[in-house]
Design an enzyme around this catalytic site. Structure first.
Site, PDB file in Angstrom:
ATOM      1  N   CYS A  77     -13.157  80.765 -60.784  1.00 43.10           N
ATOM      2  CA  CYS A  77     -11.902  79.832 -61.212  1.00 43.10           C
ATOM      3  C   CYS A  77     -12.237  79.097 -62.181  1.00 43.10           C
ATOM      4  CB  CYS A  77     -11.255  78.951 -60.153  1.00 43.10           C
ATOM      5  SG  CYS A  77     -10.429  80.284 -58.805  1.00 43.10           S
TER       6      CYS A  77
ATOM      7  N   ASP B 201     -22.904  87.679 -32.914  1.00 40.63           N
ATOM      8  CA  ASP B 201     -22.122  88.549 -31.865  1.00 40.63           C
ATOM      9  C   ASP B 201     -22.883  89.355 -31.051  1.00 40.63           C
ATOM     10  OD1 ASP B 201     -22.368  90.746 -33.203  1.00 40.63           O
ATOM     11  OD2 ASP B 201     -20.415  90.759 -33.906  1.00 40.63           O
TER      12      ASP B 201
ATOM     13  N   CYS C 281      -9.214  75.474 -57.385  1.00 40.19           N
ATOM     14  CA  CYS C 281     -10.607  75.907 -56.848  1.00 40.19           C
ATOM     15  C   CYS C 281     -11.769  75.641 -58.126  1.00 40.19           C
ATOM     16  CB  CYS C 281     -10.233  77.286 -56.752  1.00 40.19           C
ATOM     17  SG  CYS C 281     -11.728  78.143 -55.936  1.00 40.19           S
TER      18      CYS C 281
ATOM     19  N   HIS D 186     -14.372  83.565 -54.571  1.00 41.68           N
ATOM     20  CA  HIS D 186     -13.288  82.764 -54.728  1.00 41.68           C
ATOM     21  C   HIS D 186     -12.646  82.611 -53.090  1.00 41.68           C
ATOM     22  CE1 HIS D 186      -9.456  81.136 -55.486  1.00 41.68           C
ATOM     23  NE2 HIS D 186      -8.726  82.135 -54.587  1.00 41.68           N
TER      24      HIS D 186
ATOM     25  N   CYS E 138     -14.798  77.501 -57.633  1.00 44.65           N
ATOM     26  CA  CYS E 138     -15.517  78.632 -57.575  1.00 44.65           C
ATOM     27  C   CYS E 138     -15.758  79.014 -58.890  1.00 44.65           C
ATOM     28  CB  CYS E 138     -15.243  79.434 -56.746  1.00 44.65           C
ATOM     29  SG  CYS E 138     -14.007  80.812 -57.621  1.00 44.65           S
TER      30      CYS E 138
ATOM     31  N   ASP F  59     -14.481  82.992 -37.153  1.00 40.69           N
ATOM     32  CA  ASP F  59     -15.232  83.757 -38.192  1.00 40.69           C
ATOM     33  C   ASP F  59     -14.073  85.032 -38.343  1.00 40.69           C
ATOM     34  OD1 ASP F  59     -15.697  85.299 -35.406  1.00 40.69           O
ATOM     35  OD2 ASP F  59     -16.078  86.979 -36.776  1.00 40.69           O
TER      36      ASP F  59
HETATM   37 ZN    ZN Z   1     -11.698  80.154 -57.284  1.00 34.42          ZN
END
Ligand code: ZN
Length: 387
Positions: free
Chosen positions: A310, A93, A305, A336, A307, A267
């Site tokens: 998780c 930016d 999920c 996450h 990630c 964003d």
């Molecule tokens: Zn997750």
């Protein structure tokens, strides 16, 4: 090996578009969400973790990087890609928004802005030329125009004057921009929530000619309805083959509604900031992991999920980490939340390509309105015996 910067359509559904953004630093499928890496780091994340969520492009911040460590130092160290170990595309930016947010610490004139650093009070100046030069020194894949973003609500005359100054600045930014294959500069459409001012701004910017167009000055307190009606008045005026970027937006619901209105890039600090304050985004809305009801819950945050939080940890463990102020809590939950945002965008993109956006959007909205998964819907995982 050089590539020209371009956005190529893959599929469309009404005004929503799926496509690919070709850049000097790789190809990014759109619509896309860009994690915010303000000072050259996506807070609490390694770049490997950012990559693992499926992010294709990240954002850096001119204002923060010019103060620390300084654009020339980043250049001397090989540019921002090498400095932060992100070989993919980076959008920076212009510093306009941050400088305007300084309030009494800044002095605006027709040529630029003089301001005092929020860190040590030292004096600095940003002009359209200086902001463009700094982004060049950082080696930004996508450089943003330096503009003024007035706080809303404001009188239409104030917004009009500010927008016209930003358009004069945009011409100076374009003049200062060093064109290189695969690199881009985006003009920023201003004009508050006034459709006519937005249209005037689009005409001014397309008259100058940029590789992409951003919609600025929204998500500053006007509310979702006005934001969407402003998009309705603005995105149809932007050349179809140019990428469109809605700055600083937003919630999952904001992203979906904006993609439906023809936006390709986003964003927002929400997923990362929420991750540091125990708020988890899920398919079923948000959870506060500090809440006592998670204290003995052995289930993951979301059953959908993949990630690290998780796949390896329970809600109870996350709850414990936040209650004890352990640094791992923000790390896992940021991971996450970014994984959720990327999964959301992947799903929307796939639905546009498959021609099922309407049904997918209805399903997403119905899910967000539902309560957290019940124990019947999401039983605790079987814990393997200790060998
Ligand atoms: Zn997750």
């Amino acid at each position: 090996m050089s590539t020209s910067f371009r956005w190529v359509e893959q599929a469309r559904s009404g005004r929503a578009r799926a496509g690919h953004l070709h850049t000097a630093h790789g190809v990014v499928p759109t619509p896309t969400f860009m994690p915010v890496g303000t000072v050259g780091t996506v807070k609490a994340m390694t770049m490997d973790a950012v990559r693992s969520t499926g992010a294709g492009i990240v954002l850096g911040n001119t204002y923060h990087l010019m103060l620390r460590p300084g654009a020339e130092r980043v250049r001397a160290l090989g540019g921002l890609h090498r400095f932060m170990d992100w070989p993919g595309p980076i959008l920076t930016d212009s510093g306009g928004f941050q400088v305007m947010s300084l309030g009494p610490l800044r002095k605006l004139d027709q040529d630029g802005v003089t301001f005092s650093s929020h860190i040590d009070g030292s004096k600095h100046r940003l002009t359209p030329e200086r902001s463009t030069d700094i982004q060049h020194a950082l080696d930004a894949t996508i450089t943003m125009c330096f503009d003024e973003c007035p706080a809303l609500p404001a009188a239409p005359e104030v917004i009009a004057q500010s927008m016209r100054m930003s358009m004069r600045w945009a011409a100076r930014c374009r003049e200062a921009f060093v064109q290189r294959p695969g690199y881009a500069q985006y003009g920023i459409i201003q004009g508050g929530t006034e459709a006519e001012l937005r249209a005037e701004s689009v005409r001014a910017l397309t008259g100058i000619g940029f590789e992409g167009y951003a919609i600025g000055g929204l998500a500053v307190g006007e509310g979702q309805e006005l934001m969407f009606s402003t998009l309705d008045a603005t995105t149809p005026l932007i050349p179809w083959d140019s990428p469109r970027y809605l700055m600083g937006v937003g919630t999952p619901d904001d992203l979906l509604g904006s993609v439906e209105r023809g936006v390709d890039m986003f964003d927002c600090v929400m997923p990362t900031r929420a991750g540091r304050t125990a708020r988890a985004y899920t398919e079923r809305g948000t959870l506060n992991l500090r809440n006592a009801r998670h204290a003995v819950d052995s289930r993951p945050i979301s059953p959908h999920c993949d990630c690290l939080a998780c796949t390896c940890h329970s809600r109870a463990y996350l709850h414990h980490l936040f209650r004890t102020n352990e640094i791992l809590g923000p790390m896992l939950l940021t991971w996450h939340n970014l994984a959720y945002y990327q999964r959301l965008m992947r799903g929307i993109r796939a639905a546009i390509v498959e021609g099922t956006l309407e049904a997918h959007a209805a399903w997403l909205r119905a899910q967000w309105a539902m309560e957290d998964w019940s124990p019947d819907e999401m039983p605790p995982p079987d814990i393997p015996p200790v060998p």
